[in-house]
Design an enzyme around this catalytic site. Structure first.
Site, PDB file in Angstrom:
ATOM      1  N   LYS A 205       0.834  -1.201   0.000  1.00  0.00           N
ATOM      2  CA  LYS A 205       0.000   0.000   0.000  1.00  0.00           C
ATOM      3  C   LYS A 205       0.867   1.249   0.000  1.00  0.00           C
ATOM      4  O   LYS A 205       2.014   1.236   0.479  1.00  0.00           O
ATOM      5  CB  LYS A 205      -0.885   0.029   1.258  1.00  0.00           C
ATOM      6  CG  LYS A 205      -1.914  -1.068   1.355  1.00  0.00           C
ATOM      7  CD  LYS A 205      -2.680  -0.938   2.670  1.00  0.00           C
ATOM      8  CE  LYS A 205      -3.705  -2.050   2.835  1.00  0.00           C
ATOM      9  NZ  LYS A 205      -4.854  -1.873   1.935  1.00  0.00           N
ATOM     10  N   ARG A 279      -9.974 -11.888   2.412  1.00  0.00           N
ATOM     11  CA  ARG A 279     -10.813 -13.002   1.949  1.00  0.00           C
ATOM     12  C   ARG A 279     -10.088 -14.334   2.081  1.00  0.00           C
ATOM     13  O   ARG A 279     -10.718 -15.380   2.227  1.00  0.00           O
ATOM     14  CB  ARG A 279     -11.259 -12.743   0.507  1.00  0.00           C
ATOM     15  CG  ARG A 279     -10.160 -12.721  -0.517  1.00  0.00           C
ATOM     16  CD  ARG A 279     -10.537 -11.987  -1.788  1.00  0.00           C
ATOM     17  NE  ARG A 279     -10.641 -10.545  -1.581  1.00  0.00           N
ATOM     18  CZ  ARG A 279     -10.978  -9.683  -2.529  1.00  0.00           C
ATOM     19  NH1 ARG A 279     -11.226 -10.120  -3.764  1.00  0.00           N
ATOM     20  NH2 ARG A 279     -11.064  -8.396  -2.268  1.00  0.00           N
TER      21      ARG A 279
END
Length: 429
Positions: A205, A279
């Site tokens: 990020k 996920r």
């Protein structure tokens, strides 16, 4: 410390305060002026609470005729990371319930707001276990799998996402069983994303996007706070809680782009984005939840930026293949005044992250996972739930955290969702 008395009024403020002033003052008290629908009034109370906090009011006493929802709205907006337990409730029949709700809110918020140095996978599991055990010492048992134990047990998502950190990943399984009967059926299972810090891994990020990533365990905190609230409200059914805890960091031992993970159900997953890690850990948690035979499975996660883009920062996104269960959750959220909104999920969403090398990829190789990213993530999760998704609901917590204060909420965690999930547990069959 003296407390400012705060009351409600349906009248307009005197003209010298301005026609749109949410609050007026006299020498001893503040008055919040309300108009419009119930929802409009709740929003006005939240704005007034933020105003009182912004001018340095440290402690308040709510007086006269406040409803439970009005008091709760004020408390959520007046309470900050630095100022807590500075509200005196109205002396009425709502006091005990408000105190329980406030305790669960503070636990949830404080857990999320703590630094990633303090809250890492094992400390997250420990703090949740200790708090819930304190609430029900005879009814709670705890099991944890840590580090290499996860790999050996086949929990490949949590293991691989967390193996790049020197602080090992953890799967917490907490069993709340008030009957004490080892054969009692599990009424509900909760699954929480517990990424205690998310660098993005090798799909790293940007600094400004990484700053708030201590909040990426907001799902774990939310389901834990909800279970605690339900216990305080008299939950008499067996519930299992699964927290999928890991730090997503970069090292020579971190998982990489192009890796393929094989899950316990045989599903193979190509890693096309190491920043789509939530996920991956939730897939393990959902498989574990499915093994309990629970009729209701709820997972909660700060999963996608796409949900925030779709709904902003005040609604959680709600997904389900079982539209009846999804509608029940939406009804509970409306009754508890915690905004949620359904986003699309169909079986074909499972096909939206294709891979030439595995059954599926964990995302699409483009920024944010491409169009429909929140639904595609939910579609990925649906591959790991039992009974074709019957009884399962996924909450993408778009409203879990504010990096800066808004005109209705303080900076930091919100704990929004704990009441809805607690209600679902109390109503579970």
């Amino acid at each position: 410390m003296s407390s400012l008395q705060v009351r409600l009024s349906a009248s307009n403020p005197d003209s010298h305060w301005g026609s749109k002033a949410p609050v007026s003052f006299d020498s001893q008290s503040a008055t919040i002026h309300l108009s419009g629908s119930d929802k409009d009034q709740i929003r006005s109370i939240r704005k007034a609470a933020r105003l009182l906090d912004s001018i340095g009011i440290e402690s308040v006493q709510l007086t006269d005729d406040w409803s439970l929802e009005q008091q709760w709205a004020f408390a959520g907006s007046f309470t900050t990371a630095k100022k807590q337990n500075h509200i005196q409730w109205v002396s009425d029949a709502n006091q005990d319930k408000l105190s329980q709700m406030y305790q669960a809110m503070l636990f949830t918020r404080n857990l999320v707001n703590r630094t990633p140095e303090d809250i890492y996978p094992q400390s997250l599991a420990n703090e949740v276990s200790q708090w819930l055990s304190t609430l029900a010492p005879q009814a709670v048992t705890v099991k944890t799998l840590v580090g290499e134990e996860l790999q050996q047990a086949g929990w490949t998502g949590i293991y691989n996402v967390g193996r790049g950190s020197s602080r090992p990943p953890v799967l917490l399984e907490l069993d709340y069983n008030p009957s004490g009967d080892a054969n009692a059926p599990v009424a509900a299972a909760l699954v929480g994303k517990g990424i205690t810090f998310d660098s993005g891994g090798y799909s790293i990020k940007a600094s400004e996007g990484m700053l708030t990533m201590k909040c990426d365990m907001g799902g774990a905190a939310t389901v834990s706070g909800a279970l605690g609230l339900a216990i305080m409200q008299g939950l008499n059914k067996r519930v299992k809680l699964f927290l999928c805890c890991a730090e997503n960091l970069i090292s020579g031992h971190a998982y990489k782009l192009g890796d393929i993970l094989t899950y316990k159900n045989g599903m193979t997953v190509e890693i096309v984005n190491t920043d789509a890690e939530g996920r991956l850990v939730l897939a393990d948690g959902l498989l574990a939840a499915g093994e309990t035979g629970a009729g209701l499975i709820i997972d909660a996660a700060t999963l996608t930026g796409a949900a925030v883009m779709a709904l902003g920062g005040e609604y959680h996104a709600l997904f389900g293949l079982d539209h009846q269960t999804q509608q029940k959750m939406q009804t509970y959220a409306e009754q508890e005044m915690e905004p949620v909104w359904p986003l699309p999920l169909e079986n074909w969403h499972q096909e939206m992250c294709p891979s030439p090398y595995a059954d599926t990829a964990n995302s699409r190789p483009m920024k944010g996972g491409g169009a429909g990213g929140a639904s595609n993530a939910a579609g990925f999760l649906s591959r790991f739930v039992p009974n074709q998704g019957q009884g399962w609901v996924h909450m993408d917590l778009a409203a879990a955290f504010n990096n800066t204060a808004t005109n209705t909420m303080p900076a930091g965690a919100t704990a929004q969702g704990i009441r809805t999930i607690a209600r679902a547990l109390l109503e579970a069959e």
